[in-house]
Design a protein around this motif. Structure first.
Motif, PDB file in Angstrom:
ATOM      1  N   SER A   1       7.425   6.504   0.199  1.00 11.47           N
ATOM      2  CA  SER A   1       7.551   5.060   0.306  1.00 11.47           C
ATOM      3  C   SER A   1       6.321   4.365  -0.283  1.00 11.47           C
ATOM      4  CB  SER A   1       7.730   4.673   1.778  1.00 11.47           C
ATOM      5  OG  SER A   1       7.743   3.280   1.912  1.00 11.47           O
ATOM      6  N   LEU A   2       5.147   4.904  -0.012  1.00  9.91           N
ATOM      7  CA  LEU A   2       3.916   4.361  -0.576  1.00  9.91           C
ATOM      8  C   LEU A   2       3.941   4.427  -2.100  1.00  9.91           C
ATOM      9  CD1 LEU A   2       0.990   3.321  -0.325  1.00  9.91           C
ATOM     10  CD2 LEU A   2       0.279   5.717  -0.150  1.00  9.91           C
ATOM     11  N   TYR A   3       4.407   5.544  -2.636  1.00 14.26           N
ATOM     12  CA  TYR A   3       4.509   5.719  -4.089  1.00 14.26           C
ATOM     13  C   TYR A   3       5.388   4.625  -4.692  1.00 14.26           C
ATOM     14  CZ  TYR A   3       5.548   8.013  -8.547  1.00 14.26           C
ATOM     15  OH  TYR A   3       5.703   8.304  -9.878  1.00 14.26           O
ATOM     16  N   ARG A   4       6.569   4.420  -4.111  1.00 12.26           N
ATOM     17  CA  ARG A   4       7.477   3.383  -4.613  1.00 12.26           C
ATOM     18  C   ARG A   4       6.851   1.993  -4.488  1.00 12.26           C
ATOM     19  NH1 ARG A   4      11.221   6.711  -1.908  1.00 12.26           N
ATOM     20  NH2 ARG A   4      11.160   5.336  -0.092  1.00 12.26           N
ATOM     21  N   ASP A   5       6.207   1.728  -3.351  1.00 17.19           N
ATOM     22  CA  ASP A   5       5.578   0.423  -3.141  1.00 17.19           C
ATOM     23  C   ASP A   5       4.444   0.172  -4.135  1.00 17.19           C
ATOM     24  OD1 ASP A   5       7.303  -0.108  -1.049  1.00 17.19           O
ATOM     25  OD2 ASP A   5       5.857   0.442   0.512  1.00 17.19           O
ATOM     26  N   LEU A   6       3.646   1.202  -4.407  1.00 22.09           N
ATOM     27  CA  LEU A   6       2.556   1.055  -5.371  1.00 22.09           C
ATOM     28  C   LEU A   6       3.099   0.789  -6.774  1.00 22.09           C
ATOM     29  CD1 LEU A   6       0.081   3.797  -4.147  1.00 22.09           C
ATOM     30  CD2 LEU A   6      -0.462   1.371  -4.425  1.00 22.09           C
ATOM     31  N   LEU A   7       4.173   1.497  -7.145  1.00 18.21           N
ATOM     32  CA  LEU A   7       4.765   1.260  -8.462  1.00 18.21           C
ATOM     33  C   LEU A   7       5.304  -0.165  -8.566  1.00 18.21           C
ATOM     34  CD1 LEU A   7       6.602   4.623  -9.218  1.00 18.21           C
ATOM     35  CD2 LEU A   7       4.520   3.739 -10.280  1.00 18.21           C
ATOM     36  N   ARG A   8       5.942  -0.641  -7.514  1.00 19.34           N
ATOM     37  CA  ARG A   8       6.468  -2.017  -7.523  1.00 19.34           C
ATOM     38  C   ARG A   8       5.340  -3.038  -7.599  1.00 19.34           C
ATOM     39  NH1 ARG A   8       9.840  -0.389  -2.869  1.00 19.34           N
ATOM     40  NH2 ARG A   8      11.736   0.469  -3.756  1.00 19.34           N
ATOM     41  N   ALA A   9       4.304  -2.837  -6.799  1.00 20.76           N
ATOM     42  CA  ALA A   9       3.186  -3.780  -6.774  1.00 20.76           C
ATOM     43  C   ALA A   9       2.420  -3.773  -8.091  1.00 20.76           C
ATOM     44  CB  ALA A   9       2.240  -3.443  -5.621  1.00 20.76           C
ATOM     45  N   GLY A  10       2.452  -2.652  -8.792  1.00 22.68           N
ATOM     46  CA  GLY A  10       1.709  -2.532 -10.041  1.00 22.68           C
ATOM     47  C   GLY A  10       2.434  -3.046 -11.262  1.00 22.68           C
TER      48      GLY A  10
ATOM     49  N   SER B   1      -2.663  -8.404  -2.917  1.00 25.54           N
ATOM     50  CA  SER B   1      -3.441  -9.571  -2.511  1.00 25.54           C
ATOM     51  C   SER B   1      -3.420 -10.692  -3.537  1.00 25.54           C
ATOM     52  CB  SER B   1      -4.889  -9.169  -2.214  1.00 25.54           C
ATOM     53  OG  SER B   1      -5.555  -8.867  -3.419  1.00 25.54           O
ATOM     54  N   GLY B   2      -3.093 -10.396  -4.768  1.00 28.49           N
ATOM     55  CA  GLY B   2      -3.067 -11.419  -5.799  1.00 28.49           C
ATOM     56  C   GLY B   2      -4.369 -11.522  -6.562  1.00 28.49           C
ATOM     57  N   HIS B   3      -5.427 -10.907  -6.065  1.00 30.26           N
ATOM     58  CA  HIS B   3      -6.709 -10.947  -6.757  1.00 30.26           C
ATOM     59  C   HIS B   3      -6.786  -9.900  -7.862  1.00 30.26           C
ATOM     60  CE1 HIS B   3      -8.274 -13.829  -3.934  1.00 30.26           C
ATOM     61  NE2 HIS B   3      -7.902 -13.055  -2.923  1.00 30.26           N
ATOM     62  N   ALA B   4      -5.993  -8.866  -7.748  1.00 25.34           N
ATOM     63  CA  ALA B   4      -6.011  -7.799  -8.745  1.00 25.34           C
ATOM     64  C   ALA B   4      -5.167  -8.204  -9.943  1.00 25.34           C
ATOM     65  CB  ALA B   4      -5.475  -6.503  -8.144  1.00 25.34           C
ATOM     66  N   THR B   5      -5.770  -8.128 -11.120  1.00 26.85           N
ATOM     67  CA  THR B   5      -5.036  -8.432 -12.346  1.00 26.85           C
ATOM     68  C   THR B   5      -4.765  -7.174 -13.150  1.00 26.85           C
ATOM     69  OG1 THR B   5      -7.106  -8.858 -13.519  1.00 26.85           O
ATOM     70  CG2 THR B   5      -5.981 -10.747 -12.521  1.00 26.85           C
ATOM     71  N   ALA B   6      -5.493  -6.100 -12.851  1.00 22.78           N
ATOM     72  CA  ALA B   6      -5.319  -4.824 -13.539  1.00 22.78           C
ATOM     73  C   ALA B   6      -5.808  -3.723 -12.615  1.00 22.78           C
ATOM     74  CB  ALA B   6      -6.097  -4.798 -14.847  1.00 22.78           C
ATOM     75  N   MET B   7      -5.560  -2.503 -13.010  1.00 20.09           N
ATOM     76  CA  MET B   7      -5.997  -1.374 -12.195  1.00 20.09           C
ATOM     77  C   MET B   7      -6.630  -0.365 -13.126  1.00 20.09           C
ATOM     78  SD  MET B   7      -3.646   0.631  -9.515  1.00 20.09           S
ATOM     79  CE  MET B   7      -4.262   1.873  -8.432  1.00 20.09           C
ATOM     80  N   GLY B   8      -7.809   0.092 -12.784  1.00 20.60           N
ATOM     81  CA  GLY B   8      -8.489   1.047 -13.634  1.00 20.60           C
ATOM     82  C   GLY B   8      -9.450   1.890 -12.829  1.00 20.60           C
ATOM     83  N   ALA B   9     -10.139   2.758 -13.524  1.00 13.77           N
ATOM     84  CA  ALA B   9     -11.096   3.642 -12.882  1.00 13.77           C
ATOM     85  C   ALA B   9     -12.451   2.960 -12.823  1.00 13.77           C
ATOM     86  CB  ALA B   9     -11.202   4.942 -13.676  1.00 13.77           C
ATOM     87  N   PHE B  10     -13.255   3.334 -11.842  1.00 17.66           N
ATOM     88  CA  PHE B  10     -14.582   2.763 -11.693  1.00 17.66           C
ATOM     89  C   PHE B  10     -15.601   3.601 -12.452  1.00 17.66           C
ATOM     90  CE2 PHE B  10     -12.390   1.359  -7.850  1.00 17.66           C
ATOM     91  CZ  PHE B  10     -12.547  -0.001  -8.005  1.00 17.66           C
ATOM     92  N   VAL B  11     -15.474   3.635 -13.760  1.00 17.00           N
ATOM     93  CA  VAL B  11     -16.432   4.330 -14.598  1.00 17.00           C
ATOM     94  C   VAL B  11     -16.810   3.413 -15.746  1.00 17.00           C
ATOM     95  CG1 VAL B  11     -15.638   6.652 -14.058  1.00 17.00           C
ATOM     96  CG2 VAL B  11     -14.642   5.441 -15.971  1.00 17.00           C
ATOM     97  N   ARG B  12     -18.024   3.569 -16.222  1.00 17.50           N
ATOM     98  CA  ARG B  12     -18.479   2.782 -17.349  1.00 17.50           C
ATOM     99  C   ARG B  12     -18.209   3.578 -18.624  1.00 17.50           C
ATOM    100  NH1 ARG B  12     -23.952  -0.357 -17.629  1.00 17.50           N
ATOM    101  NH2 ARG B  12     -23.338  -0.511 -15.477  1.00 17.50           N
ATOM    102  N   PRO B  13     -17.435   3.012 -19.546  1.00 12.84           N
ATOM    103  CA  PRO B  13     -17.169   3.738 -20.790  1.00 12.84           C
ATOM    104  C   PRO B  13     -18.449   3.884 -21.601  1.00 12.84           C
ATOM    105  CG  PRO B  13     -16.286   1.515 -20.914  1.00 12.84           C
ATOM    106  CD  PRO B  13     -16.808   1.706 -19.521  1.00 12.84           C
TER     107      PRO B  13
END
Length: 115
Positions: free
Chosen positions: A13-22, A66-78
């Motif tokens: 259920s979490l997997y489906r919810d994350l895909l929908r939210a993303g 929450s609406g504050h997230a506009t993208a999702m990525g890793a916390f690493v500096r390229p």
């Protein structure tokens, strides 16, 4: 087919919810799929680890919704293209200036107390 346990149903259920939210957020679906694939091989007996990852996923879902997230990525500096691994430029630049006590002019750094 065997019935899924309660924890398995929650994870699916979490997997489906994350895909929908993303949806509509760059990199979110790929990141969700990659995270779940990475941990798909966990043994069923490792319940503590699975529950930890489930709670972490719930927090990520809350952030996505929450609406504050506009993208999702890793916390690493390229790495910059000119940098060599393990070379002189391998330390990340945090924008605070030179890391040594001398600035770019070679003069020693002046402390607030005058020393």
């Amino acid at each position: 087919m065997s019935r899924h346990s309660r924890l398995q149903r929650q994870v699916l259920s979490l997997y489906r919810d994350l895909l929908r939210a993303g949806r509509g957020k760059p990199g979110a679906e790929a990141r969700v799929r990659a995270e779940f694939r990475q941990h798909a091989g966990l043994p069923r007996s490792d319940v503590l680890r699975i529950e930890y990852l489930y709670r972490r996923g719930r927090r990520q879902l809350q952030l996505l919704r929450s609406g504050h997230a506009t993208a999702m990525g890793a916390f690493v500096r390229p790495r910059a293209q000119t940098e060599e691994p393990g070379g002189v430029d391998s330390q990340p630049d945090d924008g605070d200036g030179p890391r040594n006590p001398h600035d770019s002019t070679g003069a020693p750094e002046t402390r607030p107390d005058g020393r």
